[in-house]
Write an enzyme that holds these catalytic residues in place. Sequence first.
Site, mmCIF file in Angstrom:
data_model
loop_
_atom_site.group_PDB
_atom_site.id
_atom_site.type_symbol
_atom_site.label_atom_id
_atom_site.label_comp_id
_atom_site.label_asym_id
_atom_site.label_seq_id
_atom_site.Cartn_x
_atom_site.Cartn_y
_atom_site.Cartn_z
ATOM 1 C CG ASP A 31 -4.501 -1.535 -6.118
ATOM 2 O OD1 ASP A 31 -3.306 -1.178 -6.101
ATOM 3 O OD2 ASP A 31 -4.870 -2.648 -5.691
ATOM 4 C CD GLU B 172 -0.354 -4.132 -2.234
ATOM 5 O OE1 GLU B 172 0.319 -4.710 -1.380
ATOM 6 O OE2 GLU B 172 -1.508 -3.684 -2.000
#
Length: 245
Positions: A86, A148
């Site tokens: 991400d 994350e």
Amino acid sequence: MTEPAQTVPPPSGPPDPVALLGTLVAFDTVSDRSNLPLIDWAEAYCRGHGAAVERVPDPTGRKAALLVSVGPFETRPGYVLSGHSDVVPAEGQPWSSDPFALREAGGRLYGRGTSDMKGFLAVCLALLPEMVAADLATPIHLAISYDEEVGCLGVRPLIARMLERVPRPLGCFVGEPTGMDVVVGHKGKSAARLTFRGRASHSALAPQGVNAVEYAARFIEHVRLSAEAIARDGARDPLYDVPHT
């Protein structure tokens, strides 16, 4: 661990990390969106090069982590190369080009996530054929997580699944940007959520009520004073830029 399967023919030559980075950057994996298109592509790529792959989906089915293993991973402990898929948002920022299209200028590569941290993933994927061909005595795992940037959420089920399926790893290399220096430690983090509840009352009868904001302010001041005391008298390690908790 899912057995390797040749679902995508390997390319004729060694993979180009810049081309791989361009592919990864093109996937819009901002944390509030699904990362499955990237995971689908990465899974097919890794299977095509003969690695063992296991997908670890999230409860919603909109996201997934990927565990890629090379070498005798079922019987021997190995090392983990850890990265997240991400990226942070790009909206409202002064980009001079499409953030999801890799651009080279002045010897630099521009795009959302080139540094944090699709560049690391691209290098790992480019080296995957060499890992497979090396007949490793010690296995290597590539762990690709999600979310994350919003609290390291996706790596937790990935770690749990890894510990269920393979021997406990010997160590982990995290590909976060560090200016190309090796960082050997992290002070860690502890987080908590607090809720302050009061009791409503009319301002004319203020002593009969409880102002939750006032008690929250007292707690914030307590945290600040505690931090100052730790900075002054607590444990210290000069190897860190901030040598105290």
